[in-house]
Design a protein around this motif. Sequence first.
Motif, PDB file in Angstrom:
ATOM      1  N   GLY A 229       2.526  -6.971   1.871  1.00  0.00           N
ATOM      2  CA  GLY A 229       2.972  -7.459   2.865  1.00  0.00           C
ATOM      3  C   GLY A 229       4.005  -6.683   3.493  1.00  0.00           C
ATOM      4  O   GLY A 229       4.314  -6.505   4.790  1.00  0.00           O
ATOM      5  N   SER A 230       4.675  -5.774   2.663  1.00  0.00           N
ATOM      6  CA  SER A 230       5.895  -4.924   3.279  1.00  0.00           C
ATOM      7  C   SER A 230       5.317  -4.021   3.934  1.00  0.00           C
ATOM      8  O   SER A 230       5.631  -3.528   5.158  1.00  0.00           O
ATOM      9  N   VAL A 231       4.192  -3.310   3.547  1.00  0.00           N
ATOM     10  CA  VAL A 231       3.576  -2.446   4.283  1.00  0.00           C
ATOM     11  C   VAL A 231       3.126  -2.624   5.581  1.00  0.00           C
ATOM     12  O   VAL A 231       3.175  -1.937   6.798  1.00  0.00           O
ATOM     13  N   PHE A 232       2.433  -3.719   5.714  1.00  0.00           N
ATOM     14  CA  PHE A 232       1.832  -4.023   6.776  1.00  0.00           C
ATOM     15  C   PHE A 232       2.997  -4.678   7.835  1.00  0.00           C
ATOM     16  O   PHE A 232       2.686  -4.643   8.985  1.00  0.00           O
ATOM     17  N   LEU A 233       3.902  -5.175   7.421  1.00  0.00           N
ATOM     18  CA  LEU A 233       4.928  -5.509   8.152  1.00  0.00           C
ATOM     19  C   LEU A 233       5.807  -4.327   9.066  1.00  0.00           C
ATOM     20  O   LEU A 233       6.113  -4.207   9.928  1.00  0.00           O
ATOM     21  N   LEU A 234       5.879  -3.109   8.061  1.00  0.00           N
ATOM     22  CA  LEU A 234       6.226  -2.134   8.675  1.00  0.00           C
ATOM     23  C   LEU A 234       5.130  -1.332   9.803  1.00  0.00           C
ATOM     24  O   LEU A 234       5.698  -0.811  10.637  1.00  0.00           O
ATOM     25  N   ARG A 235       3.850  -1.613   9.549  1.00  0.00           N
ATOM     26  CA  ARG A 235       2.870  -1.216  10.557  1.00  0.00           C
ATOM     27  C   ARG A 235       2.950  -2.009  11.695  1.00  0.00           C
ATOM     28  O   ARG A 235       2.803  -1.367  12.777  1.00  0.00           O
ATOM     29  N   CYS A 236       3.356  -3.222  11.622  1.00  0.00           N
ATOM     30  CA  CYS A 236       3.521  -4.055  13.055  1.00  0.00           C
ATOM     31  C   CYS A 236       4.773  -3.376  13.810  1.00  0.00           C
ATOM     32  O   CYS A 236       4.463  -3.141  14.945  1.00  0.00           O
ATOM     33  N   GLY A 292      -4.460   0.664   8.953  1.00  0.00           N
ATOM     34  CA  GLY A 292      -4.457  -0.595   8.020  1.00  0.00           C
ATOM     35  C   GLY A 292      -5.685  -0.148   6.830  1.00  0.00           C
ATOM     36  O   GLY A 292      -5.383  -0.759   5.859  1.00  0.00           O
ATOM     37  N   HIS A 293      -6.608   0.038   7.331  1.00  0.00           N
ATOM     38  CA  HIS A 293      -7.570   0.392   6.394  1.00  0.00           C
ATOM     39  C   HIS A 293      -7.374   1.290   5.207  1.00  0.00           C
ATOM     40  O   HIS A 293      -7.514   1.246   4.015  1.00  0.00           O
ATOM     41  N   THR A 294      -6.569   2.397   5.673  1.00  0.00           N
ATOM     42  CA  THR A 294      -6.165   3.342   4.622  1.00  0.00           C
ATOM     43  C   THR A 294      -5.189   2.692   3.643  1.00  0.00           C
ATOM     44  O   THR A 294      -5.044   3.025   2.544  1.00  0.00           O
ATOM     45  N   TYR A 337      -6.615   8.559  14.518  1.00  0.00           N
ATOM     46  CA  TYR A 337      -6.104   9.883  14.286  1.00  0.00           C
ATOM     47  C   TYR A 337      -5.933  10.466  12.850  1.00  0.00           C
ATOM     48  O   TYR A 337      -5.674   9.605  11.825  1.00  0.00           O
ATOM     49  N   SER A 338      -5.987  11.616  12.699  1.00  0.00           N
ATOM     50  CA  SER A 338      -5.450  12.130  11.269  1.00  0.00           C
ATOM     51  C   SER A 338      -4.261  11.829  10.827  1.00  0.00           C
ATOM     52  O   SER A 338      -3.978  11.579   9.643  1.00  0.00           O
ATOM     53  N   ILE A 339      -3.363  11.842  11.766  1.00  0.00           N
ATOM     54  CA  ILE A 339      -2.033  11.446  11.387  1.00  0.00           C
ATOM     55  C   ILE A 339      -1.725   9.957  11.006  1.00  0.00           C
ATOM     56  O   ILE A 339      -0.860   9.662  10.110  1.00  0.00           O
ATOM     57  N   ASP A 340      -2.628   9.266  11.617  1.00  0.00           N
ATOM     58  CA  ASP A 340      -2.763   7.643  11.192  1.00  0.00           C
ATOM     59  C   ASP A 340      -2.835   7.600   9.584  1.00  0.00           C
ATOM     60  O   ASP A 340      -2.455   6.765   8.981  1.00  0.00           O
ATOM     61  N   VAL A 341      -4.029   8.298   9.253  1.00  0.00           N
ATOM     62  CA  VAL A 341      -4.540   8.172   7.946  1.00  0.00           C
ATOM     63  C   VAL A 341      -3.447   8.763   7.022  1.00  0.00           C
ATOM     64  O   VAL A 341      -3.118   8.237   5.855  1.00  0.00           O
ATOM     65  N   PHE A 342      -2.881  10.035   7.451  1.00  0.00           N
ATOM     66  CA  PHE A 342      -2.082  10.757   6.498  1.00  0.00           C
ATOM     67  C   PHE A 342      -0.840   9.973   6.332  1.00  0.00           C
ATOM     68  O   PHE A 342      -0.354   9.850   5.192  1.00  0.00           O
ATOM     69  N   LEU A 343      -0.373   9.275   7.268  1.00  0.00           N
ATOM     70  CA  LEU A 343       1.054   8.549   7.281  1.00  0.00           C
ATOM     71  C   LEU A 343       0.868   7.323   6.469  1.00  0.00           C
ATOM     72  O   LEU A 343       1.580   6.729   5.550  1.00  0.00           O
ATOM     73  N   ALA A 344      -0.392   6.723   6.438  1.00  0.00           N
ATOM     74  CA  ALA A 344      -0.781   5.414   5.766  1.00  0.00           C
ATOM     75  C   ALA A 344      -0.789   5.582   4.420  1.00  0.00           C
ATOM     76  O   ALA A 344      -0.247   4.993   3.602  1.00  0.00           O
TER      77      ALA A 344
END
Length: 407
Positions: A229-236, A292-294, A337-344
């Motif tokens: 929940g905390s990670v997905f809240l940050l993703r929002c 989110g998948h990562t 993007y690669s940055i999306d996956v790396f940061l996730a």
Amino acid sequence: MLGCSGVQAWSSKQVADWLREQGFSAYVDLLCTQHRVDGTSLLCLTEHDLRSPPLQLPLLGDIKRLALALRKLQRQHSPSHTPSTDFRANGSKYCYRNDRFGGDYRQCNGVATVTAVMEQHCHGYSNGKYKHRWSQLEPEGWKTILSLVYVTLVFGITSFVMVLVHERVPDMHTYPPLPDIFLDSVPRIPWAFVMAEACALALGYILLLVLLLHKHRSILFRRLCSLMGSVFLLRCVTMFVTSLSVPGNHLQCSGKMYGDIWSKLLRALEIWVRMGMSMTGMHTCGDYMFSGHTVVLTMLNFFITEYTPRKWHILHTLSWVLNLFGIFFILAAHEHYSIDVFLAFYITTRLFLYYHTLANTHAYQHSRRARIWFPMFSFFECNVSGPVPSEYCWPFSRPAFMKTLIG
């Protein structure tokens, strides 16, 4: 409960049983298998032995609790007629006091027995009151239910934010895909994104089995919900504040208006029910930073490897292979993007490690700083007194008629 009257006669197996009773199952292999600690050597162990090589336990909380349990066992085993003099000579035997580790010891021919120990029980701050801390881990199911409510609400908020960012996705003709070293070098594989979700499902089924059989499944599921929940809240937040252009022309995304608030809520409910997965027929745009998948792949992998025994190398290798292949498939599908996956991956692993470091450091759980900066963590973990051991049991009780037949 193992008796203390014959501790010196204990075998390594009996020492292992005692360690499990005290809540130190994680160190059975180290003490009893690798170093063959039996009853006699158990009575000789000191806190210094636990800190130093070759044992060198990694966690201060475990060292303190195990040292306290050893002192109590040594005190119970020591004869009641032991003299109270600081030094005496008796032929070749010698005894002297040793206060090096905070207790009153007698050392006779190199074997330490405790004659007086100040029993200092660890205390925890919970709901404004101090409580005794023991190795017993309570499931606290009501907290687990609250964590489930929390992660469910966060997933609902995430679905609604995904609707909002879809309306703001940049036009592909005005804002073409950004340069990306991986996406520009690897050709797109159309079926790769479905394979990434298949890897996530496989990890999910493995973790579900682990949770089902784990003795402390309630604590594990509570931590999973809290972290997810905390990670997905940050993703929002990251999705909403900045809208990236689509990573590939194959997506054919454009800003889509859903009209009134009810249309947006219905779309968010659809995303929530289908879990935002392409294999359920759900396709979204604009939710790129971060993947989110990562997050799901990595979080499931880390929970599997953290809460299963270290010697289960095949399972850990399989878990990491599914995690890394899932990440590769996400990039090969050109959905992020690669940055999306790396940061996730980075954010998920850091939060997981930070959370468990704080949870395993009992002294920090109840500090004022923890309650201010990490109120949810302090609330969920206030009654967990250290690392959760990898203990398993059958989750279902036998039916009454079977008990009658067997009994």
